[in-house]
Design a protein around this motif. Sequence first.
Motif, mmCIF file in Angstrom:
data_model
loop_
_atom_site.group_PDB
_atom_site.id
_atom_site.type_symbol
_atom_site.label_atom_id
_atom_site.label_comp_id
_atom_site.label_asym_id
_atom_site.label_seq_id
_atom_site.Cartn_x
_atom_site.Cartn_y
_atom_site.Cartn_z
ATOM 1 N N ILE A 33 21.883 59.276 50.437
ATOM 2 C CA ILE A 33 22.534 58.366 51.363
ATOM 3 C C ILE A 33 22.330 56.910 50.930
ATOM 4 O O ILE A 33 21.473 56.610 50.103
ATOM 5 N N PHE A 34 23.133 56.028 51.522
ATOM 6 C CA PHE A 34 23.052 54.604 51.224
ATOM 7 C C PHE A 34 21.726 54.061 51.766
ATOM 8 O O PHE A 34 21.329 54.379 52.894
ATOM 9 N N ASN A 47 21.516 56.062 37.431
ATOM 10 C CA ASN A 47 22.448 55.292 38.241
ATOM 11 C C ASN A 47 22.362 55.724 39.709
ATOM 12 O O ASN A 47 22.695 56.870 40.041
ATOM 13 N N PRO A 48 21.940 54.840 40.604
ATOM 14 C CA PRO A 48 21.809 55.206 42.022
ATOM 15 C C PRO A 48 23.122 55.623 42.667
ATOM 16 O O PRO A 48 23.138 56.393 43.627
ATOM 17 N N THR A 49 24.243 55.117 42.136
ATOM 18 C CA THR A 49 25.548 55.451 42.704
ATOM 19 C C THR A 49 25.786 56.955 42.708
ATOM 20 O O THR A 49 26.446 57.491 43.601
ATOM 21 N N ASP A 50 25.239 57.663 41.707
ATOM 22 C CA ASP A 50 25.413 59.113 41.618
ATOM 23 C C ASP A 50 24.662 59.845 42.721
ATOM 24 O O ASP A 50 24.837 61.052 42.902
ATOM 25 N N TYR A 51 23.814 59.134 43.457
ATOM 26 C CA TYR A 51 23.000 59.754 44.500
ATOM 27 C C TYR A 51 23.307 59.147 45.876
ATOM 28 O O TYR A 51 22.435 59.059 46.734
ATOM 29 N N ILE A 52 24.553 58.747 46.058
ATOM 30 C CA ILE A 52 25.025 58.256 47.354
ATOM 31 C C ILE A 52 26.285 59.028 47.710
ATOM 32 O O ILE A 52 27.288 58.966 46.997
#
Length: 458
Positions: free
Chosen positions: A322-323, A446-451
């Motif tokens: 989540i964000f 990359n954190p985007t892959d986990y949002i």
Amino acid sequence: MITVYLFKVFIFQAAFALVYWLFLRQHTFFRLNRIYLLLACTVPFALPMLNLSFSDLPAAVPESVAEIYVSTSDTTHTFWQKVNEETATSTGSTSTVLMAVYLLGTIIMGGRFAFNLFKINKLKYDNKKVKTHLGAQIFRISGVQSFSFFGNIYIPESLWGTAKVDEVMTHEIQHVRMGHSYDRLLIDLIIALLWINPFIYLFKKWLIEVHEFEADAGVLEASADKLQYQLTLLQSIQSPPQSELVSFFNFSIIKRRIKMMNQKQSSKWAKFRVLTLVPAILLISILMSYKPAVQQEDFNIRSFNDLYYFLEQDGTDNTPSIFPVKIEEDVKVRVSSEYGMRKDPFDGNKKMHTGMDIAAPKGTPIIATANGVIELVDNQPNGYGKHVVIKHNETTRTKYAQMESYVVKVGETVRKGEVIGYVGSSGRSTNPHLHYEVQIDNRKVNPTDYISDYKVSK
């Protein structure tokens, strides 16, 4: 994770033990009790696989904040660092230590089990076989106790030639005929695997009782004199057994055996008390499967379900998804710098940015992106500033940096969506924002892959 699985097994075995103690132990249907106890030792291994899922619906995402737009040109609100700088170090895990202790105990108990088995099998080679009776081999031994193990019966030298030998032999033949040695091997093998579980020792004690009750009933059915047989039991009380794997004629439950022999037969309707186990198992399964909706508020352990929930280290909620900033209506939040190569906002050189920067008003709540344990709380004035590291499982960590303040401490368990601190501009930073990192196997990704709850797009 194995600790969660074992925890569930223990809880189910506790339910089986409670039902047996309250409703079955005092009754005379020994065969049913024996089957029940064997199931109580084995079925709980499968019950944790049940998933009677009852979950609340997650809160709706406000339409006005459904998208977070990225602006890579605005780098004044971001934080930079060189590749591989300050990689989080792994600390000793309590769960790893506990697992090592558990495995060591299992090895010791398994070795003890194997040694007892070897010692008993050796007896038939070290002692004289007297005869074969009703399919059982009878051995004369120098010890003081009679016992049986599978198809072998061992009777002390001192009993041969006495009036008691026939009753003793009849009793031990009942153990052989009913296959009690198979039960004993099974329960001792389970003890080697679940030695830390106190209920398994209760099951062993109760199973031994039932074996003796069954054997006594078999002797009395063979037209033995009840009073004389009970006197023989009392006269046979001697020293402790030589091994825990065998059935001894003079086991230390003589008083309960005599009481059970003289007890009135239980009503056949009493057997249905075992059905009380069904709602107990269903209730426990529901409690273990239920997971309430994530509330993005401070969270405390308030129930058995919360305790179980936080023991779980490998589930979906232990992977960042989540964000990391709590978004509310009318609060402007945006991703100001992505993961990847970019210009350092301080010296203009191109360097690797190993996280995601999220610009938000000072004091905006920062939330844990997955269940986990707080591994680090620190303040680096020339670097990350006030920051928190959460360990989600053995391979996954997240870092929350440049915070105004944090509300957690090392060792504390947090849940996905729980507030851990607030957006600020501490450390090497120029404006309020959160620097967020995701680390897999000590490698920053990359954190985007986990949002998954918000769309991050340019």
